[in-house]
Design a protein around this motif. Structure first.
Motif, PDB file in Angstrom:
ATOM      1  N   PRO A 125      -1.987 103.769  38.777  1.00 30.46           N
ATOM      2  CA  PRO A 125      -3.188 104.591  38.598  1.00 30.46           C
ATOM      3  C   PRO A 125      -3.419 105.506  39.800  1.00 30.46           C
ATOM      4  N   ARG A 171     -11.194 105.481  31.726  1.00 28.59           N
ATOM      5  CA  ARG A 171     -10.832 104.398  32.650  1.00 28.59           C
ATOM      6  C   ARG A 171      -9.601 103.650  32.141  1.00 28.59           C
ATOM      7  N   ALA A 172      -9.535 103.425  30.819  1.00 22.28           N
ATOM      8  CA  ALA A 172      -8.369 102.740  30.253  1.00 22.28           C
ATOM      9  C   ALA A 172      -7.119 103.591  30.425  1.00 22.28           C
ATOM     10  N   GLY A 192     -10.313  93.584  29.118  1.00 21.91           N
ATOM     11  CA  GLY A 192      -8.966  94.056  29.414  1.00 21.91           C
ATOM     12  C   GLY A 192      -8.018  94.057  28.226  1.00 21.91           C
ATOM     13  N   ARG A 245      -0.535  98.889  26.974  1.00 21.97           N
ATOM     14  CA  ARG A 245       0.719  98.804  27.737  1.00 21.97           C
ATOM     15  C   ARG A 245       1.886  98.480  26.809  1.00 21.97           C
ATOM     16  N   ALA A 248      -5.979 103.516  33.978  1.00 23.60           N
ATOM     17  CA  ALA A 248      -5.363 102.225  34.299  1.00 23.60           C
ATOM     18  C   ALA A 248      -3.927 102.138  33.780  1.00 23.60           C
ATOM     19  N   LEU A 249      -3.638 102.868  32.705  1.00 21.50           N
ATOM     20  CA  LEU A 249      -2.292 102.881  32.125  1.00 21.50           C
ATOM     21  C   LEU A 249      -1.339 103.813  32.872  1.00 21.50           C
ATOM     22  N   VAL A 308      -6.276  97.698  27.543  1.00 16.62           N
ATOM     23  CA  VAL A 308      -5.199  98.063  28.458  1.00 16.62           C
ATOM     24  C   VAL A 308      -3.973  97.180  28.199  1.00 16.62           C
ATOM     25  N   GLU A 309      -4.192  95.900  27.936  1.00 14.55           N
ATOM     26  CA  GLU A 309      -3.081  94.994  27.632  1.00 14.55           C
ATOM     27  C   GLU A 309      -2.339  95.446  26.372  1.00 14.55           C
ATOM     28  N   ARG A 313       3.459 104.901  36.628  1.00  9.45           N
ATOM     29  CA  ARG A 313       2.287 104.300  35.976  1.00  9.45           C
ATOM     30  C   ARG A 313       1.272 103.693  36.941  1.00  9.45           C
TER      31      ARG A 313
END
Length: 192
Positions: free
Chosen positions: A181, A142-143, A107, A114, A146-147, A110-111, A179
């Motif tokens: 998903p 996928r990333a 993760g 963001r 997720a954002l 994505v962290e 935001r």
């Protein structure tokens, strides 16, 4: 533009310098990085030296803002906003990233992303962020999903890179998007 440091719960994002060249060189030996990005292959120490130098120049020019993300001092990813343009109705940039092989699945991307997305919308006043990837790059998709990026389509032979031309997936995120998903129809056919 002056470089900035971004921090998250687990990561520090900073502009890489000469002390990071060996870690960047080692990370880019992973064949998955040049497979899906424009990173040169084979990747040499000189490529990493050029990357670090160019990042500094891009920040100074305000054309690109690129960070390396670190967890406990170890390189986990590189992430940036590319092709930054300004407009009186809000600017545009394209997000791009790669992740070091041992850091995948935790993760971190994505962290880090963001923090970069938030910074781009608030500090640069961007109205829109773009994302693109070689069709088939499911982890990158996928990333982006997720954002909160919204899938916008397939561009046939739209991406040019060292291997030639590839079909590309394209997505966008507006500053006004919530935001959350949403479904990406093209991912439903892919193995997640």
């Amino acid at each position: 533009m002056e470089p900035v440091i971004l921090t998250t719960e687990r990561l520090v994002l900073r502009v890489p310098d000469e002390s990071d060249i060996d870690a960047i060189t080692a990370a880019c030996q992973d064949p998955e990085i040049p497979r899906w990005t424009t990173v040169p292959s084979p990747y040499t120490r000189a490529d990493a030296e050029d990357y670090v130098r160019l990042i500094s120049e891009w920040w100074a020019a305000g054309s690109q803002t690129i960070w390396c993300a670190y967890r406990d001092g170890e390189l986990v990813a590189s992430i940036g906003l590319h092709h930054i343009t300004e407009h009186h109705t809000g600017g545009y940039a394209e997000i791009g990233y790669w992740v070091v092989a041992p850091a995948r699945g935790n993760g971190y991307l994505v962290e880090a992303a963001r923090a970069v997305v938030d910074w781009g919308f608030t500090e640069l006043g961007l109205a829109r962020l773009g994302w693109r990837a070689v069709a088939g790059n499911v982890p990158s998709a996928r990333a982006a999903r997720a954002l909160g990026f919204r899938y916008e389509g397939l561009g046939r032979q739209a991406l040019a890179g060292p291997r030639g031309r590839d079909d590309g997936w394209f997505a966008g995120l507006l500053a006004s998007d919530d935001r959350t998903p949403v479904d990406w129809s093209m991912l439903s056919a892919q193995v997640l």
